[in-house]
Design a protein around this motif. Structure first.
Motif, PDB file in Angstrom:
ATOM      1  N   GLU B  15       0.850  -1.188   0.000  1.00 19.52           N
ATOM      2  CA  GLU B  15       0.000   0.000   0.000  1.00 19.52           C
ATOM      3  C   GLU B  15       0.888   1.242   0.000  1.00 19.52           C
ATOM      4  O   GLU B  15       1.920   1.294   0.672  1.00 19.52           O
ATOM      5  N   ALA B  16       0.463   2.240  -0.819  1.00 15.05           N
ATOM      6  CA  ALA B  16       1.134   3.534  -0.959  1.00 15.05           C
ATOM      7  C   ALA B  16       2.344   3.499  -1.888  1.00 15.05           C
ATOM      8  O   ALA B  16       2.888   4.558  -2.224  1.00 15.05           O
ATOM      9  N   GLU B  17       2.752   2.317  -2.318  1.00 12.32           N
ATOM     10  CA  GLU B  17       3.880   2.242  -3.238  1.00 12.32           C
ATOM     11  C   GLU B  17       3.401   2.271  -4.695  1.00 12.32           C
ATOM     12  O   GLU B  17       2.203   2.311  -4.984  1.00 12.32           O
ATOM     13  N   THR B  18       4.371   2.260  -5.587  1.00 12.80           N
ATOM     14  CA  THR B  18       4.093   2.351  -7.022  1.00 12.80           C
ATOM     15  C   THR B  18       4.372   1.010  -7.687  1.00 12.80           C
ATOM     16  O   THR B  18       5.328   0.311  -7.322  1.00 12.80           O
ATOM     17  N   VAL B  19       3.530   0.666  -8.637  1.00 10.81           N
ATOM     18  CA  VAL B  19       3.700  -0.598  -9.371  1.00 10.81           C
ATOM     19  C   VAL B  19       3.455  -0.343 -10.850  1.00 10.81           C
ATOM     20  O   VAL B  19       2.660   0.534 -11.219  1.00 10.81           O
ATOM     21  N   THR B  20       4.157  -1.088 -11.679  1.00 12.38           N
ATOM     22  CA  THR B  20       4.003  -0.971 -13.134  1.00 12.38           C
ATOM     23  C   THR B  20       3.638  -2.320 -13.724  1.00 12.38           C
ATOM     24  O   THR B  20       4.326  -3.318 -13.486  1.00 12.38           O
ATOM     25  N   LEU B  21       2.561  -2.329 -14.485  1.00 11.59           N
ATOM     26  CA  LEU B  21       2.095  -3.536 -15.167  1.00 11.59           C
ATOM     27  C   LEU B  21       2.470  -3.428 -16.643  1.00 11.59           C
ATOM     28  O   LEU B  21       2.256  -2.389 -17.268  1.00 11.59           O
ATOM     29  N   SER B  22       2.966  -4.515 -17.183  1.00 14.74           N
ATOM     30  CA  SER B  22       3.473  -4.506 -18.554  1.00 14.74           C
ATOM     31  C   SER B  22       2.441  -5.032 -19.551  1.00 14.74           C
ATOM     32  O   SER B  22       1.626  -5.900 -19.220  1.00 14.74           O
ATOM     33  N   CYS B  23       2.538  -4.501 -20.756  1.00 13.43           N
ATOM     34  CA  CYS B  23       1.681  -4.963 -21.848  1.00 13.43           C
ATOM     35  C   CYS B  23       2.413  -4.696 -23.159  1.00 13.43           C
ATOM     36  O   CYS B  23       2.932  -3.600 -23.374  1.00 13.43           O
ATOM     37  N   THR B  24       2.469  -5.681 -24.003  1.00 10.85           N
ATOM     38  CA  THR B  24       2.965  -5.480 -25.363  1.00 10.85           C
ATOM     39  C   THR B  24       1.906  -5.980 -26.328  1.00 10.85           C
ATOM     40  O   THR B  24       1.046  -6.788 -25.973  1.00 10.85           O
ATOM     41  N   TYR B  25       1.950  -5.475 -27.530  1.00  7.25           N
ATOM     42  CA  TYR B  25       0.936  -5.844 -28.515  1.00  7.25           C
ATOM     43  C   TYR B  25       1.586  -5.930 -29.888  1.00  7.25           C
ATOM     44  O   TYR B  25       2.705  -5.443 -30.099  1.00  7.25           O
ATOM     45  N   ASP B  26       0.890  -6.548 -30.776  1.00 10.79           N
ATOM     46  CA  ASP B  26       1.393  -6.689 -32.133  1.00 10.79           C
ATOM     47  C   ASP B  26       0.293  -6.292 -33.103  1.00 10.79           C
ATOM     48  O   ASP B  26      -0.832  -6.805 -33.011  1.00 10.79           O
ATOM     49  N   THR B  27       0.602  -5.380 -33.988  1.00 14.27           N
ATOM     50  CA  THR B  27      -0.358  -4.945 -34.991  1.00 14.27           C
ATOM     51  C   THR B  27       0.382  -4.318 -36.156  1.00 14.27           C
ATOM     52  O   THR B  27       1.487  -3.806 -35.994  1.00 14.27           O
ATOM     53  N   SER B  28      -0.249  -4.350 -37.301  1.00 12.78           N
ATOM     54  CA  SER B  28       0.290  -3.660 -38.466  1.00 12.78           C
ATOM     55  C   SER B  28      -0.444  -2.343 -38.703  1.00 12.78           C
ATOM     56  O   SER B  28      -0.103  -1.608 -39.630  1.00 12.78           O
ATOM     57  N   GLU B  29      -1.425  -2.053 -37.862  1.00 12.81           N
ATOM     58  CA  GLU B  29      -2.198  -0.825 -37.980  1.00 12.81           C
ATOM     59  C   GLU B  29      -1.388   0.354 -37.480  1.00 12.81           C
ATOM     60  O   GLU B  29      -0.518   0.223 -36.616  1.00 12.81           O
TER      61      GLU B  29
END
Lengths: 113, 119
Positions: B15-29
């Motif tokens: 609680e009160a700390e910072t967190v980063t969630l990752s996401c990558t994607y693939d598209t030709s758009e």
């Protein structure tokens, strides 16, 4: 934004029976969709509910198993037919306008016994 | 076809700390939308934040911000000052804009990251 009411919120059904899930939006929307979320999994699109015409189904989903209606711009139903335990999932409807994010109903937790 | 990948099945933060969630994607758009949705135990899918691909500026919503790297096809979510109510499953999602052909406006979801905020 939109308020989307989905019912029932949960049900326990006998195998071989059918359940119809209703989705009501508080304003006219352009697109409505139905998703399935199996336990511990992500959301998988079942179909796009088209107003006044047949739904557009994704690969692996067929109309006989998941008939969908959308009689107007605010309402849609999904029926899960001839249920088996493998159909036990959360079913969610969503609504969108052009180039907006999707708004979701609260989901229906279906258990087939 | 577009794909969305979330490589962190579970994360934990104090609680009160910072967190980063990752996401990558693939598209030709070139034009598309990216979203982070939150699903608490209540099952309700709640939009956390939205990013248009044509915008270079990273989206922010109060304690939530994204790091959008279009060339790298990366879209991470940073949660600052984490609160117990942030405990939920977080889904990254991709959407093509209207008029781009095919079944547009359908969301493509990642597999999700279960975030637990510890007291």
């Amino acid at each position: 934004s939109a308020v989307i009411s989905q019912k029932p919120s949960r049900d326990i059904c006998q195998r071989g029976t059918s359940l119809t899930i209703q989705c009501q939006v508080d304003s006219q929307v352009t697109m409505m969709f139905w998703y399935r979320q199996q336990p511990g999994q992500s959301l998988t699109l079942i179909a796009t509910a088209n107003q006044g015409s047949e739904a557009t189904y994704e690969s692996g989903f067929v109309i006989d198993k998941f008939p969908i209606s959308r009689p107007n711009l605010t309402f849609s139903t999904l029926t899960v037919s001839n249920m088996s335990p493998e159909d036990s999932s959360i079913y969610l409807c969503s609504a969108e306008w052009v180039d907006t994010e999707a708004f979701f109903g609260q989901g229906t937790r279906l258990t087939v016994v | 076809a577009q794909t969305v990948t979330q490589s962190q099945p579970e994360m934990s933060v104090q609680e009160a700390e910072t967190v980063t969630l990752s996401c990558t994607y693939d598209t030709s758009e070139n034009n598309y939308y990216l979203f982070w949705y939150k699903q608490p135990p209540s099952r309700q899918m709640i939009l956390v934040i939205r990013q248009e691909a044509y915008k270079q500026q990273n989206a922010t919503e109060n304690r939530f911000s994204v790091n959008f790297q279009k060339a790298a096809k990366s879209f991470s979510l940073k949660i600052s000052d984490s609160q117990l109510g942030d405990t939920a499953m977080y889904f990254c999602a991709f959407m093509k804009p209207w008029g781009t052909g095919g079944a547009t406006n359908k969301l493509i979801f990642g597999t999700g990251t279960l975030l637990a905020v510890q007291p």
